[in-house]
Design a protein around this motif. Structure first.
Motif, short mmCIF file in Angstrom:
data_model
loop_
_atom_site.label_atom_id
_atom_site.label_comp_id
_atom_site.label_asym_id
_atom_site.label_seq_id
_atom_site.Cartn_x
_atom_site.Cartn_y
_atom_site.Cartn_z
N THR A 208 0.92 -1.20 0.01
CA THR A 208 0.03 -0.05 0.00
C THR A 208 0.99 1.42 -0.03
OG1 THR A 208 -1.93 -1.13 1.11
CG2 THR A 208 -1.73 1.22 1.34
N ARG A 209 1.93 1.26 0.51
CA ARG A 209 2.77 2.39 0.75
C ARG A 209 3.11 2.79 -0.54
NH1 ARG A 209 7.01 3.92 5.34
NH2 ARG A 209 6.78 6.14 4.97
N GLY A 210 3.63 1.99 -1.48
CA GLY A 210 4.06 2.49 -2.88
C GLY A 210 3.00 2.85 -3.78
N LEU A 211 1.73 2.27 -3.22
CA LEU A 211 0.61 2.72 -4.24
C LEU A 211 0.03 3.99 -3.75
CD1 LEU A 211 -1.00 -0.88 -4.39
CD2 LEU A 211 -0.70 0.76 -6.65
N ALA A 212 0.00 4.18 -2.54
CA ALA A 212 -0.52 5.51 -1.99
C ALA A 212 0.51 6.74 -2.24
CB ALA A 212 -0.49 5.35 -0.42
N ALA A 213 1.90 6.27 -2.75
CA ALA A 213 2.82 7.40 -3.01
C ALA A 213 2.45 7.88 -4.22
CB ALA A 213 4.40 6.70 -2.93
N LEU A 214 1.95 6.95 -5.01
CA LEU A 214 1.20 7.55 -6.59
C LEU A 214 0.42 8.49 -6.51
CD1 LEU A 214 0.75 3.81 -8.26
CD2 LEU A 214 2.71 5.32 -8.71
N VAL A 215 -0.35 8.67 -5.45
CA VAL A 215 -1.18 9.81 -5.25
C VAL A 215 -0.76 10.78 -3.95
CG1 VAL A 215 -3.23 8.54 -6.04
CG2 VAL A 215 -2.78 8.70 -3.57
N ARG A 216 0.62 10.62 -4.07
CA ARG A 216 1.49 11.63 -3.14
C ARG A 216 0.83 11.43 -1.53
NH1 ARG A 216 4.49 14.78 -6.05
NH2 ARG A 216 3.89 14.98 -8.30
N LEU A 217 0.35 10.38 -1.22
CA LEU A 217 -0.02 10.15 0.09
C LEU A 217 1.29 9.28 0.89
CD1 LEU A 217 -2.61 11.02 1.62
CD2 LEU A 217 -3.41 8.53 1.24
N ASP A 218 1.56 9.66 1.96
CA ASP A 218 2.45 8.74 2.75
C ASP A 218 1.91 8.11 3.80
OD1 ASP A 218 4.97 7.81 3.86
OD2 ASP A 218 5.20 9.63 5.07
N VAL A 219 1.91 6.39 3.58
CA VAL A 219 1.26 5.75 4.49
C VAL A 219 2.31 4.84 5.14
CG1 VAL A 219 -0.15 3.74 4.76
CG2 VAL A 219 -0.71 5.62 3.00
N PRO A 220 2.66 5.38 6.35
CA PRO A 220 4.05 4.65 6.97
C PRO A 220 3.74 3.23 7.37
CG PRO A 220 2.61 5.84 8.83
CD PRO A 220 1.82 5.81 7.29
N VAL A 221 3.75 2.43 6.39
CA VAL A 221 3.73 0.91 6.50
C VAL A 221 5.07 0.15 6.21
CG1 VAL A 221 2.59 0.39 4.54
CG2 VAL A 221 2.30 -1.12 6.49
N ARG A 222 5.56 -0.70 6.96
CA ARG A 222 6.57 -1.31 6.51
C ARG A 222 6.54 -2.88 6.55
NH1 ARG A 222 9.84 -3.20 10.66
NH2 ARG A 222 9.02 -2.24 12.50
N GLY A 223 7.10 -3.72 5.67
CA GLY A 223 7.14 -5.15 5.76
C GLY A 223 8.16 -5.64 6.72
N GLU A 224 7.67 -6.84 7.70
CA GLU A 224 8.51 -7.38 8.51
C GLU A 224 8.24 -8.80 8.18
OE1 GLU A 224 8.96 -5.72 12.55
OE2 GLU A 224 8.20 -7.45 13.10
N SER A 225 9.22 -9.39 7.84
CA SER A 225 9.21 -11.05 7.33
C SER A 225 8.93 -11.89 8.58
CB SER A 225 10.28 -11.40 6.41
OG SER A 225 11.62 -11.29 6.97
N ARG A 226 7.87 -12.68 8.49
CA ARG A 226 7.72 -14.03 9.48
C ARG A 226 7.69 -15.03 8.87
NH1 ARG A 226 6.33 -11.61 14.72
NH2 ARG A 226 6.91 -9.28 14.48
N TRP A 227 8.21 -16.22 9.48
CA TRP A 227 8.18 -17.49 9.24
C TRP A 227 7.16 -18.43 9.83
CZ3 TRP A 227 10.95 -20.00 5.24
CH2 TRP A 227 12.00 -19.15 4.56
N ILE A 228 6.61 -19.62 9.24
CA ILE A 228 5.80 -20.40 9.87
C ILE A 228 6.70 -21.82 9.56
CG2 ILE A 228 3.62 -21.66 10.15
CD1 ILE A 228 2.17 -19.35 9.63
N PHE A 229 6.79 -22.64 10.54
CA PHE A 229 7.39 -23.84 10.44
C PHE A 229 6.16 -25.06 10.69
CE2 PHE A 229 10.51 -20.85 11.45
CZ PHE A 229 11.43 -21.08 10.44
#
Ligand SMILES: Cc1cc2nc3c(=O)[nH]c(=O)nc-3n(C[C@H](O)[C@H](O)[C@H](O)COP(=O)(O)OP(=O)(O)OC[C@H]3O[C@@H](n4cnc5c(N)ncnc54)[C@H](O)[C@@H]3O)c2cc1C
Length: 369
Positions: A208-229
């Motif tokens: 969403t951050r990249g898509l919102a940037a297309l309309v000049r909106l800053d959405v402060p979300v970042r990815g954190e990778s999580r594993w399941i075993f």
């Protein structure tokens, strides 16, 4: 390039986008296009553990949970699809006074909303899951409303129900541009389509951050990778155990078919082995059959970011679920649909809007796994 029109374009076909598309059509907004870059549930939703809980510390998350649970509980009858909803409960294990105090405060808040969660002693926790190590525990909390369901089945059911009411769902369609004119959304473009629209709902998860940037909106979300075993056997654990969380380390496990699924914050099985086998020693004897990873879409305060932007107008967003987006999809999808349709929202989610990061009204959800 095909030129099309839709009253509403939903970007992203995870739990949130599929729920939004369904709830829009349920409110009579049938001219909906959902664009998914990959395949439905191909993002975080398909990697999720499928956990659903009312044990939160933020009142709004409790309200969202109860609203969403009501939908999960009746899903099979309403949609004619088995989502394997199992109210197996969530069991939080607590090993320090600070967490015990925080969970006691949260239990009071949950009780005020008629959530039947309760505090257990370590030996009561061990009666539920005899294989856990309880020597260092001070307390536990348990809620029988909590449980699990199958995320892909939920997405497929929402998408099918939306389609049946007129929504058009396109997979393999990546949105690359969002056109704005006079401060309002005007069209959405993929490599093969240009869809004129007055309303865009962006439910693209961590993207969403990249898509919102297309309309000049800053959405402060970042990815954190999580594993399941996943293990092929359950090491003698009961057939039905709660989703059990060692709160200090975030190590969690639940039954999955004949075996167990487990995860945590660590990025490798070797790193997770320490906290995991300390709490659940039988894990040391179980082979790992398979594993996968996906993104948690983290917000700065671990609460969802949901709302409608003022500039450009008619750009709505929902992301930042910080590990609880699957379970919140029924209520948040309903909310987005209500905003689009101009209905009085069932839940007031305005405290979760983007504006909180500039107005100083940030609100921390403490129970993040
Ligand atoms: C290991 C793990 C365990 C988890 N366990 C739980 C749990 O127990 N309970 C829980 O509630 N949550 C859990 N989560 C979190 C949950 O999976 C997410 O919060 C939730 O799936 C978010 O749903 P979403 O629809 O917002 O995003 P996603 O499912 O990520 O969907 C976004 C979609 O947008 C698409 N997209 C991206 N860019 C574009 C573009 N340009 N054009 C078109 N489409 C695009 C993506 O392909 C993707 O399909 C877990 C996550 C992980 C990784």
């Amino acid at each position: 390039m095909a030129q099309e029109f839709a009253e509403v374009v939903v970007i992203g076909g995870g739990a949130m986008g599929a729920s939004t598309a369904y709830h829009l059509t349920a409110l009579g907004v049938a001219d909906v296009v959902l664009l998914e870059r990959d395949a439905l549930a191909g993002g975080s939703t398909g990697r999720s553990a499928g956990g659903i809980r009312a044990q939160f510390a933020d009142e709004l998350n409790i309200r969202i949970a109860l609203r969403s649970m009501a939908e999960f509980e009746t899903f099979d009858q309403r949609f004619g699809v088995d989502i394997a909803f199992d109210p197996c409960g969530y069991l939080f294990l607590l090993d320090n006074e600070r967490d015990v105090a925080r969970f006691r405060a949260a239990l009071e808040l949950q009780a005020a909303h008629n959530v039947p969660s309760s505090e257990l002693t370590p030996s009561q926790a061990a009666e539920i899951v005899p294989q856990i190590e309880t020597g260092d525990l001070l307390a536990a909390t348990y809620c029988p409303l909590d449980g699990r369901a199958t995320p892909e089945a939920v997405v497929a059911a929402y998408a099918e129900a939306a389609r049946a009411r007129g929504a058009r769902i396109f997979q393999g369609e990546a949105v690359e541009r969002i056109h704005v004119r006079n401060g309002r959304v005007e069209a959405v473009e993929t490599p093969s389509r240009r869809i004129a629209t007055e309303t865009v709902v962006c439910t693209a998860g961590v993207w969403t951050r990249g898509l919102a940037a297309l309309v000049r909106l800053d959405v402060p979300v970042r990815g954190e990778s999580r594993w399941i075993f996943f293990t092929p056997e359950a090491g003698g654990l009961p057939d039905r155990v709660p989703l059990t969380i060692d709160f200090t380390t975030s190590f969690y496990f639940h039954r999955e078919g004949p075996g167990l699924a487990f995860g945590g914050r660590e990025q490798t099985a070797e790193e997770l082995a320490g906290p995991a086998t300390r709490r659940l020693p039988v894990l040391a004897d179980l082979p790992i059959q398979t594993s996968w990873w996906g993104y948690y879409e983290m917000s700065p305060d671990h609460n969802a970011i949901v709302g409608e932007s003022a500039d450009p107008g008619r750009f709505l967003y929902a992301t930042g679920f910080s590990g609880h987006g699957f379970q919140q999809s029924p209520a948040v999808g309903e909310h987005l649909a209500e905003l689009v349709a101009g209905r009085e929202p069932t839940l007031d989610l305005s405290p979760f809007s983007l504006e909180r990061f500039t107005s100083g009204a940030v609100r921390e959800e403490q129970f993040v796994i």
